[in-house]
Motif scaffolding. Structure first.
Motif, short mmCIF file in Angstrom:
data_model
loop_
_atom_site.label_atom_id
_atom_site.label_comp_id
_atom_site.label_asym_id
_atom_site.label_seq_id
_atom_site.Cartn_x
_atom_site.Cartn_y
_atom_site.Cartn_z
N UNK A 255 8.03 -13.34 -4.00
CA UNK A 255 7.76 -12.34 -5.02
C UNK A 255 8.96 -11.40 -5.14
N UNK A 256 9.35 -11.14 -6.38
CA UNK A 256 10.46 -10.22 -6.65
C UNK A 256 9.94 -8.95 -7.31
N UNK A 257 10.60 -7.85 -7.03
CA UNK A 257 10.21 -6.58 -7.64
C UNK A 257 11.39 -5.87 -8.28
N UNK A 258 11.16 -5.34 -9.46
CA UNK A 258 12.20 -4.72 -10.26
C UNK A 258 11.91 -3.25 -10.49
N UNK A 259 12.48 -2.33 -9.74
CA UNK A 259 12.35 -0.93 -10.13
C UNK A 259 13.29 -0.60 -11.28
N UNK A 260 12.96 0.43 -12.02
CA UNK A 260 13.82 0.90 -13.09
C UNK A 260 14.62 2.11 -12.61
N UNK A 261 15.77 2.30 -13.20
CA UNK A 261 16.58 3.46 -12.85
C UNK A 261 15.81 4.76 -13.12
N UNK A 262 14.96 4.73 -14.13
CA UNK A 262 14.16 5.93 -14.42
C UNK A 262 13.24 6.28 -13.25
N UNK A 263 12.50 5.29 -12.77
CA UNK A 263 11.54 5.58 -11.69
C UNK A 263 12.24 5.95 -10.39
#
Ligand SMILES: [Zn+2]
Ligand SMILES: [Zn+2]
Ligand SMILES: [Zn+2]
Ligand SMILES: [Zn+2]
Ligand SMILES: [Zn+2]
Ligand SMILES: [Zn+2]
Ligand SMILES: [Zn+2]
Ligand SMILES: [Zn+2]
Lengths: 483, 483, 483, 483
Positions: A255-263
């Motif tokens: 499983x891969x997870x992608x945070x955003x620069x905003x969060x």
């Protein structure tokens, strides 16, 4: 005609060394000491890195009769201005619409792109046609399919459909993506908030608590595990979904997870601003969270439980945002970020020591290219790769502002943030697009990047699932049925 | 005189592609299609990978008046036979002995090494001399220091000393390693078991339960965090220490974990064998665990919470093992594995789909080179790197047996294990050492590989610790002391 | 002469019902509707609950040539004023001092106690004498032994000693307690802070981070598990040690955790106050933490992973605190709380809905009595129990202040906190001690409460440990020793 | 006419003491030393405990045109024979059926009950009628509502309905229960297994892996949290759902978990039995799991993260089971257990030291009575309580067998299990029903036990949710809508 980037320090996901880079046409031709070419670009004091890849954008996205404000022209220009040389956008078929027809529509928007791009195809409905067309979509170089667990009554798919689609992905060697929020609960909470008169932008945040995101992430993970396919969770904003990802990975799930620069850098207090516009401009899904969640995301990037940083760039003007005055559910969801992702991540990540420079390259570019199976054509400084290169000046300072930004909208959620670290030069497939504050992006230069299915992880997982598949118990003397 | 590896598929930690590899002297000269040289080696159907690196061996280690049976001659030959082209051994100063003197003694043992090597220096006592000499050790190319939390009364250091040493490591840009078991508790449990007549080899396992390892790992992590330095935990054998590592990493701490091939594939039932010799030959610390722990370790490798696979190769003959008849605490601790690590990991990991080929390369070679700061000289297939290369034949089958093994001992803990996947050729710094079952390792060929301190992660962590350091509260009007 | 508490609602740890309570002499004689006696006390609108028990106080504790300011007189008066009818204090032998001699000294201090009391015996050194005397201490009704993992060079014991003492506790059916902080690391951090000029009260907090507490808790748990004995961890202040407790309990280990009312409600910002006295008055070990830790502790109380709430009442005057001007390590550690524990916990816990009333009774009284094995003599409203009763007026309001408090010190760490919920009447063994703000505590009324060893959990755990103990493998044909 | 239980040791959830118990009519009249009555029952050497309560049974449950084999007559007789004096059964309305009508139907079945009983009402569909009738159901003394997340196309409700019903429960002070398995995924897996020819009873287990249960538990918890209501998860069979429960509780959420005696002691290997009947007789949902899951459940009981032990008694004859020959989805789901729950739990729990006797009483009786809000009428040995009492002989031995069992079915899943500990006497509301192996249960003696809503935990949670509810940001100068 050749170009040489001279005197810089190359920084890739796996190492850091001094060398020049020779570009011929659109490719990296050579890497080494003392190279020469027709044009020389001085990288003294700079880091020469693979251009950023943003795996998650929505350019010119249709929305309630209008479109997100940045199209492939302004969007890719903003990308380049920030050191990003490729975007992956989402093709969103309407209910019952052919995937191929939608793809054609999306392709039409890209004619003015100034950097390369790819697509994820969204599965917004289910049926034999979708099942069949998925194979064609993969053949066309798009082996990644997005699923919305929220936006009930619109994009949302249910567990049944998700399981069917994930199985199809497994068979095609494709990668499913999910927007993880429980759409039923979001809808019910929204209704209740509105009924209580809680109709301001903060209501948007209230309607999508971390638990609601975590639940959906957890559910998608289970379904992917049952279907025997890796999973990519977009915009992981909180500890709850991150925890679900870690828990899965610790069982060997892929499983891969992608945070955003905003969060990673903005928090929920933005929604409590007394200025309605200020708050509404930050409305996106999932909403910003508190500092505890931010710490979780940063740790995920350095420990490897989260792999990439995106923007979910989906820009709406203040005027568009105001559609939601009096009803937060009508505020268009989305913020910008394409121009800011890399400088902000560098400043808050590398300059503080939370990330090494190599990790910065990994999460902004290399890991994305690997996961989406276009490495090392993209995401690498290696001979033969596309010459998508950013020459990064770690001393370059800038205060982020809507003034002078490439995005067409009238504000910037990072307004006032001071960054140290920004591009000196940006090359897109060998063409110079950015030289410090000068933007020479060439509309129409961008090309579609086809990707192959059956990434190594897909294949490994299929092997493991085959080996551990249920085995029938062979029995003799089975009784007659009791009926 | 040049060599070319032809027709193979190169597999590195980050990608897989078809290309030839040209070797000139001891370096990789070129990588690309259709290369030619003086000697050509056919890699058709094979994978061309960076040679394995074993980060944890004990060759010719002094022990109770004798030595571990494999020295740098047989040990490095075994390594090469299994595709491993470099070992990192431990220099163990006696109490009060100068680190530099010990290093000289260890260096003397290496004259017959047939592959390259490096050292970790052990901190077995503490004092101003040790503090001072650590700098010299780093200058000599050894920026990693081992600490034993077990072996009470011998190698063990206490928390105080560990904290002091870790701080010194932080200042020198060095990496501390720990053997994590609570030595006080192991000693007390051992005494109790012997008193109860529980003196067989299984007593060794009983004296070192998973909780005792997990506790020590957890403690070392806290101490490293306080000292502001990354940490490397050797031979992580169980969920308990792995959990401590994951928990730390999720807080942004920089902790590495090293499972052994033994713990990944062999379990505690070995100690319950009715044959005393069988059980005693498997005595090592930590002992083998059950399947649940194995699953945890495998998942750690694929998820990235564990990074490398080692052997802790420390071979004793059956005769040496029998020293412990009647008293398990006298059984010399250690098993072999140098020749078997890569074939067994490939068979149980890659062939089952638990790991991709790229992950196999990462955990057997590349990650080790990165963590120990000798990448890409080692651990890479890249121009300019040392030509430490294994040409891996994924179809080659073998049943592991003490018969014909390179190790000088009279048994093998993997006896009878069938592997599919083994070296066709192995090159060490450009020299052919192995061609299928033919061993042409050249004693004396191996050289010391010096390593630099201040790996990128050390530097990043120091920055973060500086930024988040305690700040004094400035006060006026402080009262007079109450005394 | 009898007393009746009329018209109240009885609230115990397990239920809530309307009934009168008849007291005869020092015992509860009857519970039921419409009871009558010589004196009637009106509990209309009130809850009739078991008097609070504080399992952790330090009255008249010797410290650096002086004593903690509240002795058994003022301390037990403060206890009663807040609804607490029993305290358990710590007997602290000096190094090499006989436990029995120390017990005699402590017993001497209790002559003016106005409520009942018991002791925990501290194990501050180790030897045959201690081993032997522990049995006598248990025989005298004190089956609980405290161990300090901090206060290096003073009270601290090392792992060896702790394991030996825990084993002794297991054999005697006693309960070990620990103060969990890594003393070596605290000492080293303190030294470094002072060296850096960080000598203010905030330095105390910096020297004892949550990780340092969590590590020690984790270590004590492992040692208790190996010794086969339950464990009670005092003043659990943070998520780290709480996590260790939860993790242990989830493996079936028998571990209890005691948060303090201070850590539940006060946070680290107190140490950053610009007023040196303000900050120094809050110096205690462990220090206050942030809100995230508070949330963790509250959840522990409602979920049962933490069982009791104490005060660690150890009051020092401002003058005493000022001993540490210029050197935070000299600030006497400790705060008050005996009078405030129950009103503050009610206000922040029951009034907010974080705890039910029954849970309030459990954590302030009943669970303590059970764990310390004096239930239902204490901690219960049941016929035959000691008439230690608080009649709680949930409407009674008060602003906490040093003015008018029972403690002799000149400040209160809860100064200004508004509480709703306080005693209307407090009975100690049948005597009325408190009637609203009137304090009629009778010095000398308090008695020692002896407790039995072999609490049910101790016995169950011993059974389980016996069943799962290591079993010797029976072998024939064991070879001759190799020596 | 009175009865006295003499010379026994009373064991309740909170204590253990020697006393006689006097019963008058159906109530406990007195507890104390030396009591006398018309009939005396000798409890020498025995424990006098609250009769067991089974919170989860399906007696005479309609299924595919037939009924589960044990009805309220044989079922309650089996209960009494094993020391259980009350059952809580499930009323299952058909789709669109009135809850009240269904309740009438269920009530009709109970005329032959020989012990007391209550109901949970199932929410099998949703609509205004259900919403309205829930209030009436609560008024009738049934404040607990069951929701099936599995059995797609039959009993299953979706997230929307569950959220609506949970909110309704919150408003009514009722407790929602869930059967937690993802019904969509179970259906899809079943279909795939059958398609692959995997049609034996083991296919049932394969179709419902632990992850599928854990996901649903996690989802239900989130929905309950959003609705602001406690949650009770039935038949928690695995670490996955238990982990979800623990994670929730550690956030302060109010979640209860109910393992079954079957899952605590029987494992998945039963399904691999070569005898089809053997395997099919064990088919229930969730299926049995492996030992790792069993350890998790036991630890949950001792640590308090799981609170009660049930049977889910739903007995089908071998003939009925054979309906599923050739298609495991047609095997009726369910096993017996009512007669065996307490002896098996005592033997495997108390006799091994995994549970204390008090914990045994808590999980078999008292906790259930508290959670279901009928304490201390049920679940207590206290004056005024219903005289539901079991006199437990800890020495009494028995080998469980279908021969002579009270259940009407022709097998027993615990066949051959040897227990030590069984009832000497069982009293149901004052009547003697069991005397060792003599069963004198009186059909028709059992009565419905009405329960109140607004248990303390419900009320506390509502308070907390109100305090932490979203607050609207007050703004001036809100812009005009952008539309
Ligand atoms: Zn989205
Ligand atoms: Zn998006
Ligand atoms: Zn070791
Ligand atoms: Zn070693
Ligand atoms: Zn303390
Ligand atoms: Zn204390
Ligand atoms: Zn069910
Ligand atoms: Zn059921």
């Amino acid at each position: 005609m050749s170009k040489v980037i001279k005197n810089g320090t190359i920084v890739t996901a796996d190492r850091t060394w001094k060398a020049d880079v020779l570009i011929k046409h659109d490719k990296i031709e050579a890497i080494g000491p003392d190279l020469h070419g027709d044009h020389e670009f001085d990288a003294t004091g700079c880091y020469v890195m693979p251009g950023g890849i943003d795996p998650h954008t929505h350019l010119e996205m249709p929305f309630m009769g209008t479109y997100s404000a940045d199209d492939f022209e302004s969007g890719t220009r903003a990308a380049l201005a920030g050191g990003t040389t490729m975007v992956v956008d989402f093709c969103l078929p309407a209910p019952q619409q052919s995937l191929l027809e939608a793809l054609q529509m999306w392709d039409n928007k890209t004619s003015k792109a100034s950097c390369d791009y790819s697509f994820h195809m969204a599965i917004t409905w289910w049926g034999k046609q979708v099942f069949d067309e998925m194979a064609t979509v993969v053949d066309k170089g798009i082996p990644s399919f997005k699923h919305f667990m929220a936006y009930k009554g619109a994009l949302m798919v249910d567990d049944d459909e998700m399981y069917a689609s994930f199985q199809r992905c497994a068979a095609l060697g494709a990668l499913p993506l999910v927007h993880a929020e429980n759409g039923d609960v979001v809808a019910a909470l929204s209704e209740k908030l509105l009924a209580d008169g809680n109709n301001g932008p903060e209501g948007h945040a209230y309607s999508r608590p971390p638990e609601v995101e975590g639940e959906a992430a957890n559910r998608a993970i289970m379904i992917a595990d049952m279907a025997g396919v890796p999973l990519y969770i977009v915009h992981v904003s909180c500890e709850q979904s991150h925890e679900a990802i870690r828990r899965a990975r610790q069982k060997g799930m892929r499983v891969y997870g992608e945070p955003l620069i905003q969060h990673l850098t903005l928090d929920e207090s933005e929604y409590f601003d007394k200025d309605w516009d200020h708050a509404a401009r930050r409305v996106m899904s999932p909403p910003f969270r508190n500092k505890m969640h931010q710490d979780s995301l940063w740790a995920g990037l350095s420990s490897g439980s989260l792999q990439v940083v995106a923007t979910d760039h989906c820009a709406f003007t203040t005027k568009q945002k105001r559609t939601g005055v009096g009803d937060f559910t009508k505020i268009p969801n989305g913020t910008g970020g394409l121009e800011d992702r890399m400088p902000v991540l560098w400043t808050r990540g590398v300059n503080t020591g939370r990330l090494t420079m190599n990790e910065f390259v990994a999460v902004t570019s290399t890991n994305i290219a690997k996961i989406l199976n276009m490495y090392p054509r993209k995401g690498a400084i290696v001979e033969g790769a596309d010459a998508d290169i950013v020459v990064w000046d770690p001393k370059r300072k800038k205060t982020i502002s809507a003034k002078g930004q490439q995005s067409v909208i009238d504000y910037n959620v990072f307004e006032g943030v001071e960054v140290t670290g920004a591009p000196r030069f940006v090359f897109t497939r060998g063409e110079l697009a950015i030289e410090e504050s000068k933007v020479e992006a060439r509309s129409g230069h961008g090309e579609f990047v086809p990707r192959e299915p059956y990434q190594a992880v897909n294949r490994a997982l299929s092997t493991w699932k085959e080996i551990t598949a249920p085995r029938k118990v062979e029995r003799t003397g089975i009784p007659a049925t009791g009926v």
